[in-house]
Design an enzyme around this catalytic site. Structure first.
Site, PDB file in Angstrom:
ATOM      1  N   SER A 181       0.810  -1.225   0.000  1.00  0.00           N
ATOM      2  CA  SER A 181       0.000   0.000   0.000  1.00  0.00           C
ATOM      3  C   SER A 181       0.842   1.274   0.000  1.00  0.00           C
ATOM      4  CB  SER A 181      -0.924   0.025   1.221  1.00  0.00           C
ATOM      5  OG  SER A 181      -0.157  -0.079   2.404  1.00  0.00           O
ATOM      6  N   ASP A 185      -4.211   7.353   8.341  1.00  0.00           N
ATOM      7  CA  ASP A 185      -5.248   6.437   8.875  1.00  0.00           C
ATOM      8  C   ASP A 185      -4.677   5.441   9.868  1.00  0.00           C
ATOM      9  OD1 ASP A 185      -3.760   4.770   7.341  1.00  0.00           O
ATOM     10  OD2 ASP A 185      -5.325   4.307   5.880  1.00  0.00           O
ATOM     11  N   HIS A 219      -1.100   4.413   6.961  1.00  0.00           N
ATOM     12  CA  HIS A 219      -0.585   5.108   5.767  1.00  0.00           C
ATOM     13  C   HIS A 219      -0.302   6.577   6.041  1.00  0.00           C
ATOM     14  CE1 HIS A 219      -3.102   1.634   4.472  1.00  0.00           C
ATOM     15  NE2 HIS A 219      -1.925   1.346   3.933  1.00  0.00           N
TER      16      HIS A 219
END
Ligand SMILES: *[C@@H]1O[C@H](CO)[C@@H](O)[C@H](O)[C@H]1NC(C)=O
Ligand SMILES: *[C@@H]1O[C@H](CO)[C@@H](O)[C@H](O)[C@H]1NC(C)=O
Length: 397
Positions: A56, A360, A363
């Site tokens: 990610s 979050d 990230h």
């Protein structure tokens, strides 16, 4: 330059006689060669394409396409809508594409109007270096591990080749890579954080350390495979300070004595450092093995850790706080929608995401990614220390 070499005045003999005309043709060719040599040595570096692999930290839409759309408020700062990235805006790979003068990379798994002329992004949020298995899936990780991402790359390359021999429409062709660009492209990798995350939360620090050599092997195999496929320029990120992810502070605080000066979990960061040490060693081995390749190891750990250590000075809030959450349930992740009273609701962003490092709790925000990208692109954290925008020239020299 053409006017210098070819004055308008033409002599009678050169009009009528074949010999001097041939000479002129050669002068034209020579002139073009000189001009292109001069301009290539003085202009910015240009890679025709970037192929990226990872998790990610650099996924620009594959997980979103495969496993359900990344919800709002992701993307709100830069794209104004969810863009397949886990962040309020751009990722480090986006800032790198900008620096190289290339468009943002399309996710390989995104089926809607993909354009792979300037590369493709195989990174998938939630993926690992180690091949996926039931335990990883139960813990929320997914099957699109690095080995699968490589299979996807090989398929893109093989099918592009077939396609080029068959396709008639040049308009469709223009969205495919050029075959000759595969060996000239930059290959970027950022993977390993999820392997560490999984181990740290299941088997613990000591066993995590013992497991590092096997995933470093798998990582090295990926580089060798890409090399066999023609890749010659690599830009490899090490892994960040996983012990500073606010995720780990949502339910627990570090054991007394296990917090560093920033409040991060010291023992987790030590595992990340051990991973990075072994990765760096392995990358230097690969350099001698693949001696016509340029393999750059980028210490993104240091960039991220510096940002966290200097958060206050740089105008950020406490680096262990994060911006996006569910107001009804602070333990629920903003990465997902949750059901409140029978209705699915999105997480809620803080007032000013640019003041936060963490978006979050896993990230980074666009503001943090921008800072980190600037920190790494100048080459000062790289081995060998080459700025991103000068990397493609180094291979030629
Ligand atoms: C690379 O970027 C730096 C900083 O932006 C700039 O000073 C330098 O001229 C660039 N190099 C090339 C070859 O464009
Ligand atoms: C959910 O419904 C209950 C009962 O109607 C209500 O008291 C509560 O405030 C609602 N919660 C939210 C977050 O809307």
């Amino acid at each position: 330059m053409h006017t210098l070499l070819f004055p308008e005045k033409r002599s009678k003999s050169s009009m009528n006689c074949k010999g001097p005309w041939k000479l002129k043709k050669w002068l034209v060719i020579l002139n073009i060669l000189v001009v292109s040599l001069l301009s290539s040595s003085s202009s910015a570096c240009s890679f025709p394409a970037v192929y990226n692999f990872g998790d990610s930290n650099s996924d620009t839409g594959s997980a979103s396409a495969a496993f359900g759309r990344v919800p709002s408020p992701n993307g709100e700062t830069f794209f104004g809508r969810p863009s397949g990235r886990y962040s309020d805006g751009r990722l480090i790979i986006d800032f790198m594409a900008d620096k190289l003068g290339l468009p943002y990379l399309n996710a390989y798994l995104d089926a809607l109007q993909p354009n792979f002329r300037h590369g493709a992004n195989f990174a998938v949020a939630g993926s690992t270096i180690q091949p996926g298995n039931g335990e990883l899936f139960d813990a929320g990780f997914n099957p699109l591990s690095l080995d699968i991402q490589l299979l996807q790359f090989e398929q893109l390359k093989a099918r592009t080749n077939e396609f080029y021999n068959q396709a008639k429409s040049s308009q469709i062709k223009s969205t495919f890579p050029r075959m000759e660009d595969f060996s000239k492209a930059l290959y970027t990798l950022d993977s390993g954080q999820n392997d560490l995350h999984f181990w740290l939360t299941t088997i613990g620090e000591e066993q995590a350390k013992a497991s590092i050599p096997s995933i470093i092997n798998q990582f090295a195999m990926a580089i060798e495979k890409l090399y066999q496929e023609g890749a010659r320029t690599f830009w490899i990120h090490n892994t960040g300070p996983v012990g500073c992810l606010p995720l780990f502070f949502v339910e627990d605080t570090p054991q007394p004595g296990n917090a560093d000066q920033n409040g991060c979990i010291k023992s987790y960061n030590e595992v990340a450092q051990e991973f990075n040490k072994q990765l760096k060693d392995r990358v230097s081995q690969l350099r001698t093995q693949l001696d016509d390749a340029l393999i750059i190891y980028v210490d993104i750990y240091s960039a991220k850790y510096t940002l966290i250590s200097e958060a206050k000075k740089l105008g950020f809030v406490n680096p262990l706080e994060y911006c996006c959450m569910h107001t009804e349930d602070s333990h629920a992740s903003c990465r997902q929608r949750v059901i409140v009273n029978g209705t699915e609701v999105n997480g809620v962003s803080c007032e000013d995401p640019s003041k936060y490092i963490s978006w979050d709790n896993i990230h980074y925000t666009e503001a943090a990614n921008h800072w980190i990208a600037n920190r790494i692109m100048d080459g000062s954290l790289s081995d060998p220390p080459i700025p991103l925008n000068e990397t493609c020239q180094k291979l030629l020299l």
